[in-house]
Design a protein around this motif. Structure first.
Motif, PDB file in Angstrom:
ATOM      1  N   UNK A 125      26.994 -19.752  -0.585  1.00 37.58           N
ATOM      2  CA  UNK A 125      26.680 -19.474   1.067  1.00 37.58           C
ATOM      3  C   UNK A 125      26.641 -18.402   1.765  1.00 37.58           C
ATOM      4  N   UNK A 126      27.121 -17.452   1.296  1.00 38.44           N
ATOM      5  CA  UNK A 126      27.186 -15.989   2.085  1.00 38.44           C
ATOM      6  C   UNK A 126      25.900 -15.020   1.448  1.00 38.44           C
ATOM      7  N   UNK A 127      25.238 -15.739   0.666  1.00 40.69           N
ATOM      8  CA  UNK A 127      24.302 -15.042  -0.065  1.00 40.69           C
ATOM      9  C   UNK A 127      22.733 -15.517  -0.099  1.00 40.69           C
ATOM     10  N   UNK A 128      22.669 -16.757   0.605  1.00 34.60           N
ATOM     11  CA  UNK A 128      21.556 -17.612   0.800  1.00 34.60           C
ATOM     12  C   UNK A 128      21.054 -17.483   2.306  1.00 34.60           C
ATOM     13  N   UNK A 129      19.896 -17.517   2.452  1.00 35.52           N
ATOM     14  CA  UNK A 129      19.186 -17.702   3.789  1.00 35.52           C
ATOM     15  C   UNK A 129      19.572 -18.753   4.528  1.00 35.52           C
ATOM     16  N   UNK A 130      19.659 -19.818   3.854  1.00 33.73           N
ATOM     17  CA  UNK A 130      19.829 -21.464   4.240  1.00 33.73           C
ATOM     18  C   UNK A 130      21.467 -21.488   4.520  1.00 33.73           C
ATOM     19  N   UNK A 131      22.168 -20.569   4.116  1.00 38.58           N
ATOM     20  CA  UNK A 131      23.955 -20.674   4.180  1.00 38.58           C
ATOM     21  C   UNK A 131      24.470 -22.024   3.632  1.00 38.58           C
ATOM     22  N   UNK A 132      23.902 -22.600   2.564  1.00 42.09           N
ATOM     23  CA  UNK A 132      24.476 -23.666   2.050  1.00 42.09           C
ATOM     24  C   UNK A 132      24.960 -23.229   0.879  1.00 42.09           C
ATOM     25  N   UNK A 133      26.161 -24.124   0.362  1.00 46.94           N
ATOM     26  CA  UNK A 133      26.831 -23.594  -1.147  1.00 46.94           C
ATOM     27  C   UNK A 133      26.160 -24.164  -2.244  1.00 46.94           C
ATOM     28  N   UNK A 134      25.020 -24.825  -2.142  1.00 50.44           N
ATOM     29  CA  UNK A 134      24.051 -25.196  -3.059  1.00 50.44           C
ATOM     30  C   UNK A 134      22.514 -25.145  -2.635  1.00 50.44           C
ATOM     31  N   UNK A 135      21.696 -25.337  -3.538  1.00 49.43           N
ATOM     32  CA  UNK A 135      20.223 -25.289  -3.391  1.00 49.43           C
ATOM     33  C   UNK A 135      19.782 -26.644  -2.544  1.00 49.43           C
ATOM     34  N   UNK A 136      19.059 -26.146  -1.574  1.00 49.93           N
ATOM     35  CA  UNK A 136      18.599 -27.273  -0.720  1.00 49.93           C
ATOM     36  C   UNK A 136      17.246 -27.667  -1.557  1.00 49.93           C
ATOM     37  N   UNK A 137      17.087 -29.187  -1.468  1.00 53.88           N
ATOM     38  CA  UNK A 137      15.713 -29.552  -1.915  1.00 53.88           C
ATOM     39  C   UNK A 137      15.240 -30.828  -1.052  1.00 53.88           C
ATOM     40  N   UNK A 138      14.288 -31.314  -1.402  1.00 54.18           N
ATOM     41  CA  UNK A 138      13.578 -32.235  -0.657  1.00 54.18           C
ATOM     42  C   UNK A 138      14.688 -33.533  -0.275  1.00 54.18           C
ATOM     43  N   UNK A 139      14.316 -34.042   0.926  1.00 55.26           N
ATOM     44  CA  UNK A 139      15.285 -35.095   1.250  1.00 55.26           C
ATOM     45  C   UNK A 139      14.937 -36.431   0.166  1.00 55.26           C
ATOM     46  N   UNK A 140      15.746 -37.186  -0.114  1.00 55.57           N
ATOM     47  CA  UNK A 140      15.689 -38.102  -0.959  1.00 55.57           C
ATOM     48  C   UNK A 140      15.009 -39.516  -0.098  1.00 55.57           C
ATOM     49  N   UNK A 141      13.662 -39.339  -0.262  1.00 60.50           N
ATOM     50  CA  UNK A 141      12.897 -40.255   0.826  1.00 60.50           C
ATOM     51  C   UNK A 141      13.115 -41.823   0.479  1.00 60.50           C
ATOM     52  N   UNK A 142      13.416 -42.082  -0.734  1.00 60.87           N
ATOM     53  CA  UNK A 142      13.598 -43.626  -1.177  1.00 60.87           C
ATOM     54  C   UNK A 142      14.930 -44.096  -0.404  1.00 60.87           C
ATOM     55  N   UNK A 143      15.972 -42.853  -0.123  1.00 64.23           N
ATOM     56  CA  UNK A 143      17.168 -43.722   0.738  1.00 64.23           C
ATOM     57  C   UNK A 143      16.857 -43.318   2.287  1.00 64.23           C
ATOM     58  N   UNK A 144      15.667 -42.855   2.633  1.00 68.81           N
ATOM     59  CA  UNK A 144      15.488 -42.955   4.234  1.00 68.81           C
ATOM     60  C   UNK A 144      16.014 -41.514   4.731  1.00 68.81           C
ATOM     61  N   UNK A 145      16.336 -40.587   3.701  1.00 74.29           N
ATOM     62  CA  UNK A 145      17.038 -39.302   4.030  1.00 74.29           C
ATOM     63  C   UNK A 145      16.196 -38.520   5.054  1.00 74.29           C
TER      64      UNK A 145
END
Ligand code: PBG
Length: 342
Positions: A125-145
């Protein structure tokens, strides 16, 4: 019918009596001192955490840790702060062999050898532009996310790589804080494979999604740029779930467990200690807990020393063996001076 008067007050009559029957004692060797290290430049005060600084890897860092050691604070937990310009999608600065944490570890090792216990925070999180603790990927569309999903298994590879780079620099313990499933086994396997079976893991096993991390995120500029951490950090409404998280991390090879934050989760500290008695338990007295005390003390509303010693005692009484706290140096100084509010 007459009632006898039983007299617990006898054990509270004098300071000497209270001291010999006291159940809990806080010692400087209980503390792990968090330290924010950064690339070059001067020391920068962290506005939301009075008394805390971002320190360049250099003399001031050595002096701070040296002072801790003189006072009996044997352990530090290093956090790397990098400029926004260095951040990318995968947090590659976190596993740079010449990154800020890696250089800080080498410096402390060179200065203090085995006398200091070096823990390093392992996260994206301190080293990524998005600030998350994991890698952001596409929403899980099948779940309506709608919002992007924080991926797990690819993230583990990065986390393991960061941990290995900290081990290579000379860390005693790596401390993964991202709450990814399987992070402890991924790190354990990578460390063993690379020849670092001597390096331990302190897992942020039980880490809640907490408003008390606010000042830390200012210190690190690590707040998520979209969404929040609710899909990976724990729900504050759950206590028994802590037993599952702790058990999995034990099975995956954690050496030390952690509950975080500490003050609003004293019940969880006790629960985890009772079930996993044989594992050292750390509790993280987090930034917001520190800053609340500092703010009230600045206003003259509380006696800082007294409140801090009471808080640290409470965390230890709840079952913590180790306390990660920004008060470490101050409290160790007060203890050295013989200050005792009890
Ligand atoms: C990063 C991390 C956080 C803290 C330690 N490591 C914050 C977060 O999850 O946003 C918080 C420490 C503190 O508040 O003192 N994964």
């Amino acid at each position: 019918m007459s009632y006898p008067v039983l007299r617990p007050r006898r054990l509270r009559l004098t300071k000497a009596i209270r001291d010999i029957v006291a159940e809990t004692r806080v010692l400087p060797s209980d503390f792990i001192m968090p330290v924010f290290v950064k690339e070059g430049g001067g020391k920068e005060p962290i506005e939301a955490m009075p008394g805390q600084y971002r320190l360049p890897v250099g003399d001031e860092l050595v002096r701070l840790v040296g002072r801790g050691l003189e006072l009996g604070v044997k352990a530090v937990l290093l956090f790397g702060v990098v400029p926004d310009a260095v951040k990318d999608e995968t947090g590659s600065a976190a596993y740079d062999p010449n990154g800020v944490v890696q250089r800080a570890v080498r410096l402390l090792r060179r200065e203090f050898g085995e006398d200091v216990v070096v823990f390093t925070d392992v996260c994206l999180c301190g080293y990524t532009r998005h600030g998350h603790c994991g890698l952001p990927v596409e929403p899980i569309k099948r779940r309506g996310m709608r919002g992007r999903f924080i991926e797990n298994d690819e993230t583990l590879k990065l986390i393991a790589r960061i941990a290995v780079s900290h081990a290579e620099a000379g860390a005693d313990f790596v401390a993964p804080s991202g709450m990814m499933d399987g992070m402890v086994s991924a790190i354990r396997a990578a460390l063993d494979k690379e020849g670092y079976s001597d390096v331990g893991i302190m897992s942020y096993a039980v880490k809640y999604c907490s408003g008390f991390y606010g000042p830390f995120r200012e210190a690190m500029s690590s707040a998520p740029r979209f969404g929040d951490r609710r899909s990976y950090q724990m729900d504050p409404r759950n206590a028994y779930e802590a037993l599952k998280e702790a058990r999995l991390d034990v099975e995956e090879g954690a050496d030390i467990l952690m509950v975080k934050p500490a003050l609003a989760y004293l019940d969880v500290i006790r629960l985890v200690k009772n079930y996993f008695t044989e594992y050292p338990l750390a509790a993280y007295n987090v930034s917001g807990e520190y800053s609340m005390v500092k703010a009230a003390a600045e206003k003259g509303w509380i006696d800082e020393r007294r409140v801090v010693m009471e808080i640290l005692t409470a965390i230890k009484r709840a079952g913590a063996d180790l306390i990660i706290t920004y008060h470490a140096l101050d409290a160790a100084e007060w203890i050295r001076e013989g200050y005792d509010p009890f």
